[in-house]
Design a protein around this motif. Sequence first.
Motif, PDB file in Angstrom:
ATOM      1  N   HIS A  60     -10.302  -1.864  14.800  1.00 51.86           N
ATOM      2  CA  HIS A  60     -10.530  -3.186  15.386  1.00 51.86           C
ATOM      3  C   HIS A  60     -10.392  -3.150  16.906  1.00 51.86           C
ATOM      4  N   VAL A  61      -9.263  -2.686  17.375  1.00 51.02           N
ATOM      5  CA  VAL A  61      -8.997  -2.518  18.796  1.00 51.02           C
ATOM      6  C   VAL A  61      -8.420  -1.111  18.933  1.00 51.02           C
ATOM      7  N   PRO A  62      -8.971  -0.268  19.785  1.00 51.36           N
ATOM      8  CA  PRO A  62      -8.501   1.127  19.854  1.00 51.36           C
ATOM      9  C   PRO A  62      -7.098   1.246  20.440  1.00 51.36           C
ATOM     10  N   THR A  63      -6.116   0.865  19.634  1.00 55.24           N
ATOM     11  CA  THR A  63      -4.722   0.931  20.029  1.00 55.24           C
ATOM     12  C   THR A  63      -3.926   1.621  18.931  1.00 55.24           C
ATOM     13  N   GLU A  64      -2.745   2.120  19.270  1.00 51.69           N
ATOM     14  CA  GLU A  64      -1.896   2.755  18.261  1.00 51.69           C
ATOM     15  C   GLU A  64      -1.419   1.701  17.270  1.00 51.69           C
ATOM     16  N   MET A  65      -1.257   2.111  16.024  1.00 53.21           N
ATOM     17  CA  MET A  65      -1.024   1.165  14.946  1.00 53.21           C
ATOM     18  C   MET A  65       0.422   1.045  14.475  1.00 53.21           C
ATOM     19  N   ASP A  66       1.277   2.028  14.739  1.00 56.75           N
ATOM     20  CA  ASP A  66       2.606   2.003  14.122  1.00 56.75           C
ATOM     21  C   ASP A  66       3.467   0.847  14.622  1.00 56.75           C
ATOM     22  N   TRP A  67       4.225   0.283  13.669  1.00 58.34           N
ATOM     23  CA  TRP A  67       5.141  -0.834  13.942  1.00 58.34           C
ATOM     24  C   TRP A  67       6.265  -0.368  14.858  1.00 58.34           C
ATOM     25  N   GLN A  68       6.865   0.731  14.462  1.00 58.35           N
ATOM     26  CA  GLN A  68       7.838   1.479  15.247  1.00 58.35           C
ATOM     27  C   GLN A  68       7.380   2.921  15.136  1.00 58.35           C
ATOM     28  N   HIS A  69       7.909   3.793  15.954  1.00 62.85           N
ATOM     29  CA  HIS A  69       7.450   5.184  15.953  1.00 62.85           C
ATOM     30  C   HIS A  69       7.445   5.748  14.523  1.00 62.85           C
ATOM     31  N   GLY A  70       6.267   6.129  14.034  1.00 63.58           N
ATOM     32  CA  GLY A  70       6.134   6.746  12.718  1.00 63.58           C
ATOM     33  C   GLY A  70       6.088   5.794  11.545  1.00 63.58           C
ATOM     34  N   GLU A  71       6.158   4.488  11.789  1.00 66.69           N
ATOM     35  CA  GLU A  71       6.122   3.499  10.696  1.00 66.69           C
ATOM     36  C   GLU A  71       4.727   2.873  10.624  1.00 66.69           C
ATOM     37  N   PHE A  72       3.962   3.267   9.610  1.00 67.71           N
ATOM     38  CA  PHE A  72       2.575   2.824   9.476  1.00 67.71           C
ATOM     39  C   PHE A  72       2.322   1.962   8.247  1.00 67.71           C
ATOM     40  N   LEU A  73       3.155   2.078   7.223  1.00 63.35           N
ATOM     41  CA  LEU A  73       2.901   1.372   5.984  1.00 63.35           C
ATOM     42  C   LEU A  73       3.418  -0.065   6.032  1.00 63.35           C
ATOM     43  N   ASP A  74       2.748  -0.932   5.280  1.00 63.71           N
ATOM     44  CA  ASP A  74       3.164  -2.328   5.199  1.00 63.71           C
ATOM     45  C   ASP A  74       4.515  -2.430   4.473  1.00 63.71           C
ATOM     46  N   GLY A  75       5.061  -3.646   4.378  1.00 63.78           N
ATOM     47  CA  GLY A  75       6.379  -3.855   3.783  1.00 63.78           C
ATOM     48  C   GLY A  75       6.482  -3.381   2.341  1.00 63.78           C
ATOM     49  N   ASP A  76       5.380  -3.455   1.583  1.00 62.42           N
ATOM     50  CA  ASP A  76       5.383  -3.008   0.186  1.00 62.42           C
ATOM     51  C   ASP A  76       5.030  -1.531   0.053  1.00 62.42           C
ATOM     52  N   LYS A  77       4.765  -0.878   1.175  1.00 65.76           N
ATOM     53  CA  LYS A  77       4.418   0.546   1.218  1.00 65.76           C
ATOM     54  C   LYS A  77       3.174   0.856   0.383  1.00 65.76           C
ATOM     55  N   GLU A  78       2.179  -0.053   0.485  1.00 66.80           N
ATOM     56  CA  GLU A  78       0.922   0.113  -0.249  1.00 66.80           C
ATOM     57  C   GLU A  78      -0.247   0.485   0.659  1.00 66.80           C
ATOM     58  N   PHE A  79      -0.225   0.003   1.917  1.00 64.90           N
ATOM     59  CA  PHE A  79      -1.357   0.183   2.822  1.00 64.90           C
ATOM     60  C   PHE A  79      -0.888   0.599   4.211  1.00 64.90           C
ATOM     61  N   ILE A  80      -1.743   1.322   4.924  1.00 67.33           N
ATOM     62  CA  ILE A  80      -1.526   1.561   6.343  1.00 67.33           C
ATOM     63  C   ILE A  80      -1.909   0.253   7.029  1.00 67.33           C
ATOM     64  N   MET A  81      -1.025  -0.277   7.852  1.00 68.16           N
ATOM     65  CA  MET A  81      -1.240  -1.585   8.452  1.00 68.16           C
ATOM     66  C   MET A  81      -1.109  -1.484   9.969  1.00 68.16           C
ATOM     67  N   CYS A  82      -2.099  -1.996  10.680  1.00 65.38           N
ATOM     68  CA  CYS A  82      -2.031  -2.028  12.135  1.00 65.38           C
ATOM     69  C   CYS A  82      -1.056  -3.119  12.571  1.00 65.38           C
ATOM     70  N   SER A  83      -0.140  -2.762  13.432  1.00 64.47           N
ATOM     71  CA  SER A  83       0.889  -3.704  13.869  1.00 64.47           C
ATOM     72  C   SER A  83       0.354  -4.774  14.814  1.00 64.47           C
ATOM     73  N   ILE A  84      -0.831  -4.593  15.362  1.00 65.84           N
ATOM     74  CA  ILE A  84      -1.349  -5.540  16.350  1.00 65.84           C
ATOM     75  C   ILE A  84      -2.003  -6.763  15.695  1.00 65.84           C
ATOM     76  N   HIS A  85      -3.009  -6.541  14.834  1.00 64.84           N
ATOM     77  CA  HIS A  85      -3.731  -7.663  14.231  1.00 64.84           C
ATOM     78  C   HIS A  85      -3.757  -7.625  12.709  1.00 64.84           C
ATOM     79  N   GLY A  86      -3.012  -6.710  12.086  1.00 68.36           N
ATOM     80  CA  GLY A  86      -2.911  -6.690  10.629  1.00 68.36           C
ATOM     81  C   GLY A  86      -4.069  -6.049   9.894  1.00 68.36           C
TER      82      GLY A  86
END
Length: 132
Positions: A60-86
Motif C-alpha cells: 500500500h505504502v512502501p514503508t516497513e510493516m512491523d509493529w515493533q522490531h520483528g513483530e509482524f503478525l496480528d494479535g491472533d497470529k493469523e496474518f502478517i499485518m502492516c502497522s501503518i494502515h492495517g
Amino acid sequence: MPEHPSAAKVTDPQPLCPSSELNERGQAFVFDVMHFREPARGFVLRFDGQVVAYLNRCLHVPTEMDWQHGEFLDGDKEFIMCSIHGAAYEPLSGRCIGGPCGKGTLTVLKVEEREGQVYWYPSRDTQPVVFE
C-alpha cells in the motif's frame, strides 16, 4: 575495466539465524538488504512449520510493516499485518487478503532451513549489504 568488488552480485546462500531463533508464529528475524541498490530490510518467520521470508515493505505504502522490531503478525497470529494502515497478508504466500494493499503479494525472499540454520538466497534484485 574490472567491476568494483562491492558491486559484484552475491548468489551464495547467506546464513541468517539459527533455526531455534524462529518460534512458531513468533517474532521474526529482521535483516538488512539492498533492494534495487537501495537500503531495505527483509524478515523471516516460522508459520505453520514453514520458514518464509519477505521484503519488509507494504504494498500500500512502501514503508516497513512491523509493529515493533520483528513483530509482524496480528494479535491472533493469523496474518502478517502492516502497522501503518492495517493491510493484511497471508503468511505462507505473502498474498494481500485485506485492507489497502490491493491484489498483489509481498516480495518473496527465498530462504531454506537446513542443519539447524536458516539461509537466504539473494536474487538479482535483492542483495546482501556489503560493508567495505
